[in-house]
Design a protein around this motif. Structure first.
Motif, PDB file in Angstrom:
ATOM      1  N   LEU A  80      11.772   6.002   1.198  1.00 33.58           N
ATOM      2  CA  LEU A  80      12.249   5.058   0.193  1.00 33.58           C
ATOM      3  C   LEU A  80      11.076   4.432  -0.565  1.00 33.58           C
ATOM      4  O   LEU A  80      11.136   4.263  -1.791  1.00 33.58           O
ATOM      5  CB  LEU A  80      13.087   3.972   0.857  1.00 33.58           C
ATOM      6  N   GLN A  81      10.013   4.101   0.159  1.00 33.11           N
ATOM      7  CA  GLN A  81       8.822   3.574  -0.504  1.00 33.11           C
ATOM      8  C   GLN A  81       8.280   4.586  -1.514  1.00 33.11           C
ATOM      9  O   GLN A  81       7.972   4.241  -2.660  1.00 33.11           O
ATOM     10  CB  GLN A  81       7.725   3.243   0.509  1.00 33.11           C
ATOM     11  N   GLY A  82       8.157   5.846  -1.058  1.00 30.49           N
ATOM     12  CA  GLY A  82       7.636   6.887  -1.932  1.00 30.49           C
ATOM     13  C   GLY A  82       8.520   7.129  -3.139  1.00 30.49           C
ATOM     14  O   GLY A  82       8.024   7.301  -4.268  1.00 30.49           O
ATOM     15  N   VAL A  83       9.837   7.119  -2.928  1.00 34.01           N
ATOM     16  CA  VAL A  83      10.784   7.353  -4.025  1.00 34.01           C
ATOM     17  C   VAL A  83      10.712   6.230  -5.055  1.00 34.01           C
ATOM     18  O   VAL A  83      10.617   6.481  -6.267  1.00 34.01           O
ATOM     19  CB  VAL A  83      12.224   7.483  -3.477  1.00 34.01           C
ATOM     20  N   LEU A  84      10.759   4.982  -4.594  1.00 38.21           N
ATOM     21  CA  LEU A  84      10.725   3.839  -5.520  1.00 38.21           C
ATOM     22  C   LEU A  84       9.414   3.794  -6.299  1.00 38.21           C
ATOM     23  O   LEU A  84       9.409   3.558  -7.517  1.00 38.21           O
ATOM     24  CB  LEU A  84      10.928   2.539  -4.744  1.00 38.21           C
ATOM     25  N   LEU A  85       8.298   4.032  -5.595  1.00 40.84           N
ATOM     26  CA  LEU A  85       6.998   4.022  -6.250  1.00 40.84           C
ATOM     27  C   LEU A  85       6.909   5.117  -7.293  1.00 40.84           C
ATOM     28  O   LEU A  85       6.452   4.894  -8.428  1.00 40.84           O
ATOM     29  CB  LEU A  85       5.890   4.191  -5.204  1.00 40.84           C
ATOM     30  N   TRP A  86       7.377   6.302  -6.931  1.00 42.41           N
ATOM     31  CA  TRP A  86       7.326   7.444  -7.848  1.00 42.41           C
ATOM     32  C   TRP A  86       8.216   7.217  -9.061  1.00 42.41           C
ATOM     33  O   TRP A  86       7.827   7.532 -10.188  1.00 42.41           O
ATOM     34  CB  TRP A  86       7.742   8.713  -7.099  1.00 42.41           C
ATOM     35  N   ILE A  87       9.405   6.675  -8.866  1.00 43.07           N
ATOM     36  CA  ILE A  87      10.316   6.423  -9.981  1.00 43.07           C
ATOM     37  C   ILE A  87       9.692   5.448 -10.979  1.00 43.07           C
ATOM     38  O   ILE A  87       9.734   5.664 -12.204  1.00 43.07           O
ATOM     39  CB  ILE A  87      11.673   5.893  -9.479  1.00 43.07           C
ATOM     40  N   VAL A  88       9.105   4.371 -10.459  1.00 48.77           N
ATOM     41  CA  VAL A  88       8.483   3.385 -11.349  1.00 48.77           C
ATOM     42  C   VAL A  88       7.329   4.008 -12.128  1.00 48.77           C
ATOM     43  O   VAL A  88       7.204   3.811 -13.350  1.00 48.77           O
ATOM     44  CB  VAL A  88       7.982   2.166 -10.540  1.00 48.77           C
ATOM     45  N   VAL A  89       6.468   4.769 -11.438  1.00 51.03           N
ATOM     46  CA  VAL A  89       5.327   5.414 -12.098  1.00 51.03           C
ATOM     47  C   VAL A  89       5.806   6.433 -13.132  1.00 51.03           C
ATOM     48  O   VAL A  89       5.311   6.466 -14.273  1.00 51.03           O
ATOM     49  CB  VAL A  89       4.409   6.088 -11.060  1.00 51.03           C
ATOM     50  N   ALA A  90       6.783   7.266 -12.754  1.00 54.63           N
ATOM     51  CA  ALA A  90       7.254   8.322 -13.649  1.00 54.63           C
ATOM     52  C   ALA A  90       7.977   7.749 -14.867  1.00 54.63           C
ATOM     53  O   ALA A  90       7.690   8.140 -16.009  1.00 54.63           O
ATOM     54  CB  ALA A  90       8.183   9.277 -12.891  1.00 54.63           C
ATOM     55  N   GLU A 116       1.359   9.441  11.348  1.00 56.32           N
ATOM     56  CA  GLU A 116       1.195   8.753  10.061  1.00 56.32           C
ATOM     57  C   GLU A 116       0.818   9.736   8.964  1.00 56.32           C
ATOM     58  O   GLU A 116       1.321   9.645   7.835  1.00 56.32           O
ATOM     59  CB  GLU A 116       0.123   7.671  10.191  1.00 56.32           C
ATOM     60  N   ILE A 117      -0.043  10.683   9.292  1.00 58.29           N
ATOM     61  CA  ILE A 117      -0.430  11.704   8.315  1.00 58.29           C
ATOM     62  C   ILE A 117       0.767  12.579   7.970  1.00 58.29           C
ATOM     63  O   ILE A 117       1.023  12.878   6.795  1.00 58.29           O
ATOM     64  CB  ILE A 117      -1.585  12.570   8.857  1.00 58.29           C
ATOM     65  N   ALA A 118       1.519  12.983   8.989  1.00 56.43           N
ATOM     66  CA  ALA A 118       2.684  13.840   8.761  1.00 56.43           C
ATOM     67  C   ALA A 118       3.734  13.136   7.905  1.00 56.43           C
ATOM     68  O   ALA A 118       4.307  13.739   6.983  1.00 56.43           O
ATOM     69  CB  ALA A 118       3.298  14.250  10.103  1.00 56.43           C
ATOM     70  N   VAL A 119       3.980  11.857   8.183  1.00 59.24           N
ATOM     71  CA  VAL A 119       4.953  11.091   7.412  1.00 59.24           C
ATOM     72  C   VAL A 119       4.505  10.976   5.957  1.00 59.24           C
ATOM     73  O   VAL A 119       5.301  11.172   5.030  1.00 59.24           O
ATOM     74  CB  VAL A 119       5.138   9.681   8.030  1.00 59.24           C
ATOM     75  N   SER A 120       3.225  10.683   5.733  1.00 63.28           N
ATOM     76  CA  SER A 120       2.703  10.514   4.381  1.00 63.28           C
ATOM     77  C   SER A 120       2.733  11.828   3.599  1.00 63.28           C
ATOM     78  O   SER A 120       3.193  11.869   2.452  1.00 63.28           O
ATOM     79  CB  SER A 120       1.260   9.982   4.441  1.00 63.28           C
ATOM     80  N   LEU A 121       2.268  12.885   4.231  1.00 66.33           N
ATOM     81  CA  LEU A 121       2.283  14.198   3.567  1.00 66.33           C
ATOM     82  C   LEU A 121       3.713  14.639   3.285  1.00 66.33           C
ATOM     83  O   LEU A 121       4.000  15.175   2.214  1.00 66.33           O
ATOM     84  CB  LEU A 121       1.572  15.235   4.434  1.00 66.33           C
ATOM     85  N   GLY A 122       4.604  14.429   4.255  1.00 61.65           N
ATOM     86  CA  GLY A 122       5.994  14.831   4.054  1.00 61.65           C
ATOM     87  C   GLY A 122       6.647  14.096   2.908  1.00 61.65           C
ATOM     88  O   GLY A 122       7.349  14.697   2.081  1.00 61.65           O
ATOM     89  N   THR A 123       6.407  12.782   2.812  1.00 66.13           N
ATOM     90  CA  THR A 123       6.990  11.984   1.732  1.00 66.13           C
ATOM     91  C   THR A 123       6.507  12.463   0.371  1.00 66.13           C
ATOM     92  O   THR A 123       7.311  12.717  -0.543  1.00 66.13           O
ATOM     93  CB  THR A 123       6.615  10.495   1.911  1.00 66.13           C
ATOM     94  N   VAL A 124       5.193  12.587   0.245  1.00 68.35           N
ATOM     95  CA  VAL A 124       4.613  13.015  -1.030  1.00 68.35           C
ATOM     96  C   VAL A 124       5.036  14.441  -1.365  1.00 68.35           C
ATOM     97  O   VAL A 124       5.334  14.773  -2.515  1.00 68.35           O
ATOM     98  CB  VAL A 124       3.074  12.892  -0.976  1.00 68.35           C
ATOM     99  N   PHE A 125       5.093  15.283  -0.339  1.00 71.35           N
ATOM    100  CA  PHE A 125       5.419  16.687  -0.570  1.00 71.35           C
ATOM    101  C   PHE A 125       6.852  16.867  -1.070  1.00 71.35           C
ATOM    102  O   PHE A 125       7.105  17.648  -1.991  1.00 71.35           O
ATOM    103  CB  PHE A 125       5.217  17.476   0.724  1.00 71.35           C
ATOM    104  N   VAL A 126       7.802  16.153  -0.470  1.00 67.86           N
ATOM    105  CA  VAL A 126       9.199  16.251  -0.906  1.00 67.86           C
ATOM    106  C   VAL A 126       9.335  15.857  -2.373  1.00 67.86           C
ATOM    107  O   VAL A 126       9.951  16.561  -3.179  1.00 67.86           O
ATOM    108  CB  VAL A 126      10.097  15.360  -0.023  1.00 67.86           C
ATOM    109  N   LEU A 127       8.729  14.732  -2.750  1.00 64.00           N
ATOM    110  CA  LEU A 127       8.829  14.249  -4.127  1.00 64.00           C
ATOM    111  C   LEU A 127       8.063  15.153  -5.096  1.00 64.00           C
ATOM    112  O   LEU A 127       8.487  15.358  -6.229  1.00 64.00           O
ATOM    113  CB  LEU A 127       8.293  12.816  -4.200  1.00 64.00           C
TER     114      LEU A 127
END
Length: 306
Positions: A282-292, A130-141
């Motif tokens: 996809l969650q990270g991308v959609l959330l980031w797009i809306v915030v940005a 779970e930590i790896a998935v979360s860090l990886g998602t945030v890190f890519v974006l």
């Protein structure tokens, strides 16, 4: 060969001859080409270098400006964090992302990327995957933001104040906020760093609230480097005795940041992308797009300003 190239890239990044985005791009190229010879060591070093570099940058800040910007950005920061956490929760439910990973992704986007995830992980009793998935998602974006935000800012003719505020509200990690704004200009760096560090302070109340909700006894991590950043600004503003040393310390901060971004880039690989998976990304991308996009629209329309 990979060890030699790793050290060569780190040395070049530490010379200050290349910009932070170039250092990050070089690190990413290394990560996708070679198996990392010092993965864990690079992560630990990048965390220390980031904090030390932020403190070094404080020696180039005026305390009065730091207070003014931090006070003005407090309301925007609080509102954006609350909105991002709520939207992240809703997206995670809709996409059926594992709840703990979904919360960590939301916290990383809302507050300050990897630092927030690292602080929240023991409280939520997150597993390694779970930590790896979360860090990886945030890190890519986060990497994408550092490479694209300055170009978007120039294309839209954003002022340095506007760009610094946008970067602080929309880019995940402090390192990439500093890297993007440093390239854009001195005022953008001041605004971006100050508002981002004020945002990072929310790690503490959010961690406490999460611990209370989950009845966790895990220790809350305090971001002490932010206090040291403020003390550096105090010294630069009031302690004139050591004035000749402050530009050198600030320059070392910039160099340290560039090396940090190279180290962070080397941690991105095809393995990282496979670990993330489609739905958390996809969650990270959609959330980031809306915030940005949302924060950009509000800044350009004058609803958010300093």
């Amino acid at each position: 060969m990979s060890k030699n190239l790793f050290f060569l890239g780190l040395i070049v990044a530490a010379t200050g001859l290349i910009s932070p985005p170039v250092a990050l791009a070089g690190g990413i190229a290394f990560g996708f080409t070679f198996a990392h010879p010092f993965n864990m060591e690079a992560r630990r070093l990048s965390k220390f270098l980031l904090q030390a570099s932020v403190v070094g940058l404080g020696f180039g800040m005026n305390l009065h400006e730091v207070i003014r910007v931090g006070r003005s950005g407090f309301v925007y920061t609080a509102a954006s964090i609350s909105f991002a956490l709520l939207l992240g929760w809703a997206l995670g439910r809709f996409l059926k992302v594992q709840p703990t990973a979904s919360f960590l992704i939301s916290a990383g986007t809302a507050i300050c990327g990897g630092s927030a995830i690292a602080a929240m992980a023991p409280i939520t009793e997150a597993g390694d995957e779970e930590i790896a998935v979360s860090l990886g998602t945030v890190f890519v974006l986060n990497s994408i933001a550092l490479l694209t935000f300055p170009a978007i800012g120039l294309l839209l003719h954003m002022s340095q104040t506007q760009f610094g505020l946008w970067s602080a509200l929309a880019i995940h990690d402090t390192s990439s906020v500093v890297g993007a704004t440093a390239k854009y200009g001195a005022l953008a760096l001041l605004v971006g760093t100050t508002v981002k560090l004020a945002r990072a302070l929310w790690i503490v109340p959010i961690s406490v609230a999460t611990a209370m909700a989950r009845k966790s006894s895990a220790r809350v991590q305090w971001p002490w480097f932010i206090l040291l950043f403020c003390l550096a600004a105090v010294a630069n503003t009031y302690v004139r005795t050591f004035q000749p040393a402050y530009p050198i310390l600030k320059h070392l901060g910039v160099i340290g940041l560039t090396a940090t971004l190279f180290l962070i880039g080397t941690g991105l690989s095809t393995k990282t992308l496979r670990q993330v998976g489609v739905r958390p990304l996809l969650q990270g991308v959609l959330l980031w797009i809306v915030v940005a996009v949302g924060s950009l629209s509000l800044i350009r329309s004058g609803w958010i300003h300093l």
